[in-house]
Design an enzyme around this catalytic site. Structure first.
Site, PDB file in Angstrom:
ATOM      1  CG  ASN A 137      -0.521  -0.191   2.346  1.00  0.00           C
ATOM      2  OD1 ASN A 137       0.445  -1.067   2.698  1.00  0.00           O
ATOM      3  ND2 ASN A 137      -1.198   0.031   3.394  1.00  0.00           N
TER       4      ASN A 137
ATOM      5  CB  ALA B 166      -0.182  14.213   2.823  1.00  0.00           C
ATOM      6  CB  ALA B 167      -4.099  14.168  -0.813  1.00  0.00           C
ATOM      7  CE1 TYR B 168      -4.178  11.213   5.986  1.00  0.00           C
ATOM      8  CE2 TYR B 168      -6.329  10.940   6.691  1.00  0.00           C
ATOM      9  CZ  TYR B 168      -4.977  11.389   6.906  1.00  0.00           C
ATOM     10  OH  TYR B 168      -4.614  11.698   8.178  1.00  0.00           O
TER      11      TYR B 168
ATOM     12  CB  CYS C 182      -5.046  -1.357  -1.731  1.00  0.00           C
ATOM     13  SG  CYS C 182      -6.609  -0.831  -1.020  1.00  0.00           S
TER      14      CYS C 182
ATOM     15  CD  GLU D 164      -5.455  -5.677  -1.858  1.00  0.00           C
ATOM     16  OE1 GLU D 164      -4.729  -4.725  -1.611  1.00  0.00           O
ATOM     17  OE2 GLU D 164      -6.212  -6.474  -1.031  1.00  0.00           O
TER      18      GLU D 164
ATOM     19  CB  CYS E 142     -10.875  -2.922   0.131  1.00  0.00           C
ATOM     20  SG  CYS E 142     -10.126  -2.081  -1.443  1.00  0.00           S
TER      21      CYS E 142
ATOM     22  CB  CYS F 110      -8.937  -4.528  -3.803  1.00  0.00           C
ATOM     23  SG  CYS F 110      -7.368  -3.140  -3.797  1.00  0.00           S
TER      24      CYS F 110
HETATM   25  N1  THU Z   1      -5.321  -1.671   2.463  1.00  0.00           N
HETATM   26  C1  THU Z   1      -4.849  -2.364   1.345  1.00  0.00           C
HETATM   27  O1  THU Z   1      -3.640  -2.235   0.959  1.00  0.00           O
HETATM   28  N2  THU Z   1      -5.497  -3.242   0.835  1.00  0.00           N
HETATM   29  C2  THU Z   1      -6.757  -3.829   1.354  1.00  0.00           C
HETATM   30  O2  THU Z   1      -7.257  -4.482   0.631  1.00  0.00           O
HETATM   31  C3  THU Z   1      -7.308  -3.311   2.509  1.00  0.00           C
HETATM   32  C4  THU Z   1      -6.646  -1.759   2.775  1.00  0.00           C
HETATM   33  C5  THU Z   1      -4.591  -0.486   2.781  1.00  0.00           C
HETATM   34  C6  THU Z   1      -5.199   0.805   2.439  1.00  0.00           C
HETATM   35  C7  THU Z   1      -4.739   1.907   3.438  1.00  0.00           C
HETATM   36  O3  THU Z   1      -3.449   2.222   3.162  1.00  0.00           O
HETATM   37  C8  THU Z   1      -4.636   0.850   4.824  1.00  0.00           C
HETATM   38  O4  THU Z   1      -4.472  -0.570   4.354  1.00  0.00           O
HETATM   39  C9  THU Z   1      -5.656   0.967   5.656  1.00  0.00           C
HETATM   40  O5  THU Z   1      -6.792   1.074   5.307  1.00  0.00           O
END
Ligand code: THU
EC number: 3.5.4.5
Length: 160
Positions: free
Chosen positions: A61, A65-67, A72, A74, A112, A115
């Protein structure tokens, strides 16, 4: 009329139950997780991807800073693979995630929704299932045999 759908999955109590290639993917995903850039959530995710030709690529992941500008693990891996090897078929993806300060009670981390949708795009495109494994760091692993198993009623190009 009521209808039901079921999903099939495998549960491994310990990664020692995995076969050799699965163990390798688990190790590669853990290595990738260590390099995640997640200073805001402190939730580190890594993944490894096995292509049909036996090559393994990984991603993690990447926060911002700009969320919402972050991405992710994947999709970081998938988009890089699709950009560089547009014809490659994906056989398996192994995802490992958990808080930076890992606790052994942390459960396996499923991908998530966004993804799953992105994974589904490539599963549809290649017309072959992608095996998905997910785990925390505590050695428990869940496996689904296809992305569609995790995304009933998925949206794809047939609706366009
Ligand atoms: N995240 C992933 O990289 N993959 C997922 O399938 C779930 C969430 C990351 C996104 C963010 O950087 C952190 O986990 C918290 O949500």
């Amino acid at each position: 009329m009521k209808k039901e759908t079921q999903i099939r999955y495998e549960y491994f109590r310990n990664s020692s139950e995995l076969n050799d290639i699965e163990k390798k993917l688990f190790e590669k995903a853990k290595e990738a997780r260590e390099k995640a850039y997640a200073p805001y959530s402190n939730f580190l995710v890594g993944c490894s991807v096995l292509l049909e030709n036996g090559e393994i690529y990984s991603g993690n992941n990447q926060e911002n800073a700009a969320y919402p500008s972050g991405l992710c693990a994947e999709r970081t891996a998938l988009f890089w693979i699709a950009a560089n090897f547009p014809e490659a078929k994906i056989e398996k993806i192994f995802v490992v995630g958990g808080p930076r300060e890992f606790h052994e009670k942390n459960p396996p981390i499923p991908p998530c929704g966004a993804c799953r949708q992105s994974l589904m795009e490539y599963e549809t495109k290649q017309q072959e299932n992608i095996g998905l494994y997910f785990s925390s760091m505590n050695e428990e692993v869940v496996k689904v045999h296809a992305i569609k198993d995790l995304l009933p009623f998925y949206f794809d190009a047939t609706f366009l």
